[in-house]
Design a protein around this motif. Structure first.
Motif, PDB file in Angstrom:
ATOM      1  N   GLU A 151      35.771  54.428  20.795  1.00 48.94           N
ATOM      2  CA  GLU A 151      37.041  54.083  21.445  1.00 48.94           C
ATOM      3  C   GLU A 151      37.425  52.605  21.295  1.00 48.94           C
ATOM      4  OE1 GLU A 151      36.638  57.312  25.069  1.00 48.94           O
ATOM      5  OE2 GLU A 151      35.900  55.267  25.357  1.00 48.94           O
ATOM      6  N   TYR A 152      37.492  52.162  20.049  1.00 42.47           N
ATOM      7  CA  TYR A 152      37.966  50.797  19.782  1.00 42.47           C
ATOM      8  C   TYR A 152      39.470  50.872  19.557  1.00 42.47           C
ATOM      9  CZ  TYR A 152      33.121  49.396  19.511  1.00 42.47           C
ATOM     10  OH  TYR A 152      31.811  49.135  19.817  1.00 42.47           O
ATOM     11  N   GLN A 153      40.209  50.666  20.662  1.00 38.02           N
ATOM     12  CA  GLN A 153      41.647  50.919  20.632  1.00 38.02           C
ATOM     13  C   GLN A 153      42.433  49.807  19.956  1.00 38.02           C
ATOM     14  OE1 GLN A 153      39.863  50.690  23.502  1.00 38.02           O
ATOM     15  NE2 GLN A 153      39.963  52.647  24.611  1.00 38.02           N
ATOM     16  N   GLN A 154      41.974  48.564  20.003  1.00 34.77           N
ATOM     17  CA  GLN A 154      42.800  47.447  19.559  1.00 34.77           C
ATOM     18  C   GLN A 154      42.217  46.780  18.322  1.00 34.77           C
ATOM     19  OE1 GLN A 154      43.811  44.569  22.501  1.00 34.77           O
ATOM     20  NE2 GLN A 154      44.965  45.984  23.766  1.00 34.77           N
ATOM     21  N   LEU A 155      43.123  46.460  17.394  1.00 28.37           N
ATOM     22  CA  LEU A 155      42.785  45.619  16.248  1.00 28.37           C
ATOM     23  C   LEU A 155      43.189  44.190  16.600  1.00 28.37           C
ATOM     24  CD1 LEU A 155      41.953  45.161  13.262  1.00 28.37           C
ATOM     25  CD2 LEU A 155      44.321  45.693  12.644  1.00 28.37           C
ATOM     26  N   MET A 156      42.204  43.319  16.778  1.00 29.52           N
ATOM     27  CA  MET A 156      42.473  41.962  17.234  1.00 29.52           C
ATOM     28  C   MET A 156      42.784  41.004  16.087  1.00 29.52           C
ATOM     29  SD  MET A 156      42.206  42.565  20.372  1.00 29.52           S
ATOM     30  CE  MET A 156      42.463  40.908  20.963  1.00 29.52           C
ATOM     31  N   GLU A 157      42.105  41.163  14.952  1.00 32.27           N
ATOM     32  CA  GLU A 157      42.253  40.196  13.859  1.00 32.27           C
ATOM     33  C   GLU A 157      41.748  40.808  12.566  1.00 32.27           C
ATOM     34  OE1 GLU A 157      43.669  37.866  12.110  1.00 32.27           O
ATOM     35  OE2 GLU A 157      43.444  36.390  13.716  1.00 32.27           O
ATOM     36  N   ILE A 158      42.296  40.328  11.442  1.00 33.69           N
ATOM     37  CA  ILE A 158      41.783  40.628  10.112  1.00 33.69           C
ATOM     38  C   ILE A 158      41.526  39.293   9.434  1.00 33.69           C
ATOM     39  CG2 ILE A 158      42.172  41.748   7.897  1.00 33.69           C
ATOM     40  CD1 ILE A 158      44.034  43.682   9.224  1.00 33.69           C
ATOM     41  N   ALA A 159      40.296  39.071   9.006  1.00 32.98           N
ATOM     42  CA  ALA A 159      39.916  37.802   8.382  1.00 32.98           C
ATOM     43  C   ALA A 159      39.413  38.065   6.974  1.00 32.98           C
ATOM     44  CB  ALA A 159      38.840  37.090   9.206  1.00 32.98           C
ATOM     45  N   GLY A 160      39.486  37.041   6.144  1.00 33.61           N
ATOM     46  CA  GLY A 160      38.979  37.108   4.780  1.00 33.61           C
ATOM     47  C   GLY A 160      37.857  36.116   4.570  1.00 33.61           C
ATOM     48  N   VAL A 161      36.940  36.458   3.680  1.00 33.89           N
ATOM     49  CA  VAL A 161      35.825  35.586   3.317  1.00 33.89           C
ATOM     50  C   VAL A 161      35.691  35.616   1.801  1.00 33.89           C
ATOM     51  CG1 VAL A 161      33.425  34.958   3.781  1.00 33.89           C
ATOM     52  CG2 VAL A 161      34.701  36.299   5.459  1.00 33.89           C
ATOM     53  N   ASP A 162      35.378  34.463   1.209  1.00 38.86           N
ATOM     54  CA  ASP A 162      35.258  34.362  -0.246  1.00 38.86           C
ATOM     55  C   ASP A 162      33.819  34.020  -0.603  1.00 38.86           C
ATOM     56  OD1 ASP A 162      35.664  34.154  -2.935  1.00 38.86           O
ATOM     57  OD2 ASP A 162      36.717  32.230  -2.855  1.00 38.86           O
ATOM     58  N   TYR A 163      33.194  34.875  -1.395  1.00 40.02           N
ATOM     59  CA  TYR A 163      31.853  34.631  -1.933  1.00 40.02           C
ATOM     60  C   TYR A 163      31.961  34.676  -3.460  1.00 40.02           C
ATOM     61  CZ  TYR A 163      30.327  35.862   2.795  1.00 40.02           C
ATOM     62  OH  TYR A 163      30.161  35.919   4.169  1.00 40.02           O
ATOM     63  N   PRO A 164      32.220  33.545  -4.107  1.00 41.98           N
ATOM     64  CA  PRO A 164      32.450  33.565  -5.564  1.00 41.98           C
ATOM     65  C   PRO A 164      31.274  34.086  -6.371  1.00 41.98           C
ATOM     66  CG  PRO A 164      33.159  31.482  -4.602  1.00 41.98           C
ATOM     67  CD  PRO A 164      32.387  32.203  -3.548  1.00 41.98           C
ATOM     68  N   SER A 165      30.057  33.997  -5.866  1.00 38.11           N
ATOM     69  CA  SER A 165      28.887  34.424  -6.632  1.00 38.11           C
ATOM     70  C   SER A 165      28.687  35.934  -6.616  1.00 38.11           C
ATOM     71  CB  SER A 165      27.628  33.735  -6.086  1.00 38.11           C
ATOM     72  OG  SER A 165      27.437  34.046  -4.717  1.00 38.11           O
ATOM     73  N   ARG A 166      29.371  36.654  -5.766  1.00 37.62           N
ATOM     74  CA  ARG A 166      29.196  38.102  -5.677  1.00 37.62           C
ATOM     75  C   ARG A 166      30.067  38.816  -6.701  1.00 37.62           C
ATOM     76  NH1 ARG A 166      29.303  39.603   0.804  1.00 37.62           N
ATOM     77  NH2 ARG A 166      27.543  38.269   1.453  1.00 37.62           N
ATOM     78  N   ALA A 167      29.665  40.042  -7.021  1.00 38.94           N
ATOM     79  CA  ALA A 167      30.482  40.860  -7.920  1.00 38.94           C
ATOM     80  C   ALA A 167      31.815  41.182  -7.257  1.00 38.94           C
ATOM     81  CB  ALA A 167      29.730  42.137  -8.290  1.00 38.94           C
ATOM     82  N   GLU A 168      31.788  41.562  -5.993  1.00 36.83           N
ATOM     83  CA  GLU A 168      33.003  41.712  -5.199  1.00 36.83           C
ATOM     84  C   GLU A 168      33.093  40.467  -4.319  1.00 36.83           C
ATOM     85  OE1 GLU A 168      32.769  45.382  -3.084  1.00 36.83           O
ATOM     86  OE2 GLU A 168      33.350  46.591  -4.824  1.00 36.83           O
ATOM     87  N   LEU A 206      38.638  48.488  24.987  1.00 36.85           N
ATOM     88  CA  LEU A 206      38.977  48.108  26.358  1.00 36.85           C
ATOM     89  C   LEU A 206      38.178  48.913  27.376  1.00 36.85           C
ATOM     90  CD1 LEU A 206      42.867  47.845  25.978  1.00 36.85           C
ATOM     91  CD2 LEU A 206      41.213  45.986  25.974  1.00 36.85           C
ATOM     92  N   THR A 207      37.929  50.176  27.084  1.00 36.86           N
ATOM     93  CA  THR A 207      37.216  51.021  28.037  1.00 36.86           C
ATOM     94  C   THR A 207      35.732  50.692  28.097  1.00 36.86           C
ATOM     95  OG1 THR A 207      36.986  52.694  26.305  1.00 36.86           O
ATOM     96  CG2 THR A 207      38.858  52.912  27.798  1.00 36.86           C
ATOM     97  N   ARG A 208      35.170  50.196  26.972  1.00 33.15           N
ATOM     98  CA  ARG A 208      33.739  49.888  26.943  1.00 33.15           C
ATOM     99  C   ARG A 208      33.464  48.388  27.002  1.00 33.15           C
ATOM    100  NH1 ARG A 208      31.619  51.030  22.171  1.00 33.15           N
ATOM    101  NH2 ARG A 208      29.524  51.472  22.986  1.00 33.15           N
ATOM    102  N   ASN A 209      34.523  47.563  27.009  1.00 29.04           N
ATOM    103  CA  ASN A 209      34.378  46.107  27.061  1.00 29.04           C
ATOM    104  C   ASN A 209      33.418  45.626  25.966  1.00 29.04           C
ATOM    105  OD1 ASN A 209      34.744  43.488  27.987  1.00 29.04           O
ATOM    106  ND2 ASN A 209      33.062  43.615  29.460  1.00 29.04           N
ATOM    107  N   HIS A 210      33.745  46.004  24.730  1.00 29.85           N
ATOM    108  CA  HIS A 210      32.840  45.704  23.618  1.00 29.85           C
ATOM    109  C   HIS A 210      33.653  45.408  22.369  1.00 29.85           C
ATOM    110  CE1 HIS A 210      29.597  46.479  20.596  1.00 29.85           C
ATOM    111  NE2 HIS A 210      28.888  45.856  21.524  1.00 29.85           N
ATOM    112  N   ARG A 211      33.120  44.517  21.539  1.00 31.50           N
ATOM    113  CA  ARG A 211      33.775  44.141  20.281  1.00 31.50           C
ATOM    114  C   ARG A 211      32.920  44.585  19.093  1.00 31.50           C
ATOM    115  NH1 ARG A 211      38.037  40.467  21.034  1.00 31.50           N
ATOM    116  NH2 ARG A 211      38.157  39.684  23.178  1.00 31.50           N
ATOM    117  N   LEU A 212      33.618  44.760  17.959  1.00 36.05           N
ATOM    118  CA  LEU A 212      32.966  45.284  16.765  1.00 36.05           C
ATOM    119  C   LEU A 212      33.622  44.672  15.540  1.00 36.05           C
ATOM    120  CD1 LEU A 212      30.891  47.557  15.838  1.00 36.05           C
ATOM    121  CD2 LEU A 212      32.894  48.988  15.516  1.00 36.05           C
ATOM    122  N   HIS A 213      32.820  44.405  14.493  1.00 34.98           N
ATOM    123  CA  HIS A 213      33.338  43.880  13.232  1.00 34.98           C
ATOM    124  C   HIS A 213      33.080  44.904  12.137  1.00 34.98           C
ATOM    125  CE1 HIS A 213      32.617  39.542  14.883  1.00 34.98           C
ATOM    126  NE2 HIS A 213      33.647  40.147  15.435  1.00 34.98           N
TER     127      HIS A 213
END
Length: 291
Positions: free
Chosen positions: A61-78, A89-96
């Motif tokens: 139940e992760y109802q809200q999208l708070m942010e979208i961030a980008g990261v650059d790792y030039p040494s990786r294939a992707e 909100l119901t579980r008071n917990h965040r997830l990435h």
């Protein structure tokens, strides 16, 4: 009094990772707990299905999208990694949620799940160059019109490639190659704690035999004695008592005893009465009898 929202606990992370493994299935690549936060690494093809499950599955139940961030790792294939920050909100917990990408492989858009993702995906596209398939308005949002390149990439120069200014001749904004108004000064990349080999302008004023805090073989006692000797030389004179009268060497310094312009005659009590040679008594008018 009981808290209005459930308190966060470390056991909640373990329960979340177990529920994610059971729900996401093959779309889930890895689950990691770093600094007390849960990271879910998913595939690009299974991103939309995984985000839908994280939003709608009971126990997640992760109802809200708070942010979208980008990261650059030039040494990786992707080289790019898109990070979605979710809040329950119901579980008071965040997830990435992490998903990899390249310059040519677009990431599925989640604007169908969270309309706010439209602007957030535009930011990642503008700054990193990550494409989002399904975003109907994928335009730059932070940089200027006609900007070339993506400024948050690690290989993008700090000074940029072009600069803009308003041209009085053309009466419009023009773009030109970067021209530094002042040449770069020669920098040394030594550690500041080791000390530079040259003396910066103004630092010579702080030299006793050796400045405080500089790398010196002097002991603390020697430095303290040097400070005391330097302070004694520059010590200001003791201030005089407040409101104390000073002795004047002569009447010319204070004006004491100096006759006034009227030759020392008594001044009238009434300030409106002008002094005269044959004026009446003090306080009288100007109508005195003249003989």
């Amino acid at each position: 009094m009981k808290a209005p929202a459930p308190a966060w606990a470390s056991s909640l992370n373990e329960a979340t990772m177990e529920a994610a493994r059971a729900t996401l299935g093959a779309a889930l690549l890895d689950t990691i707990e770093i600094a007390g936060e849960v990271q879910l690494h998913v595939t690009r093809d299974g991103l939309v299905a995984a985000m839908t499950a994280l939003r709608d599955t009971p126990g997640l139940e992760y109802q809200q999208l708070m942010e979208i961030a980008g990261v650059d790792y030039p040494s990786r294939a992707e080289r790019f990694e898109v990070v979605y920050c979710l809040l329950s909100l119901t579980r008071n917990h965040r997830l990435h949620v992490h998903v990899g990408a390249t310059e040519e492989t677009p990431v599925p858009s989640v604007t169908g799940l969270w309309p706010v993702a439209g602007w957030l995906e535009r930011e990642v596209y503008d700054l990193y160059g990550v494409l989002f398939a399904g975003n109907r308005d994928l335009r730059r949002i932070l940089t200027d019109y006609g900007f070339r390149g993506h400024p948050f990439r690690k290989d993008f120069p700090l000074s940029g490639y072009v600069e803009m200014r308003y041209s009085e001749e053309q009466k419009r904004v023009v773009y030109e190659p970067v021209k530094l108004a002042q040449d770069f000064r020669s920098f040394d990349f030594e550690s500041p704690w080791e000390g530079a080999e040259y003396v910066l302008p103004g630092d010579e004023k702080a030299a006793l035999p050796e400045a405080k805090g500089a790398p010196t073989p002097l002991t603390a006692t020697q430095v303290q004695k040097a400070d005391a000797a330097q302070s004694a030389k520059a010590a200001p004179s003791a201030p005089s008592e407040p409101y104390a009268k000073k002795d004047a060497g002569s009447t010319a310094e204070t004006g004491a005893g100096k006759p006034g312009p009227d030759g020392g005659e008594p001044k009238p009590a009434d300030p409106d009465v002008l002094p005269g040679k044959s004026s009446g008594p003090a306080g009288g008018g100007t109508g005195g009898q003249n003989q």
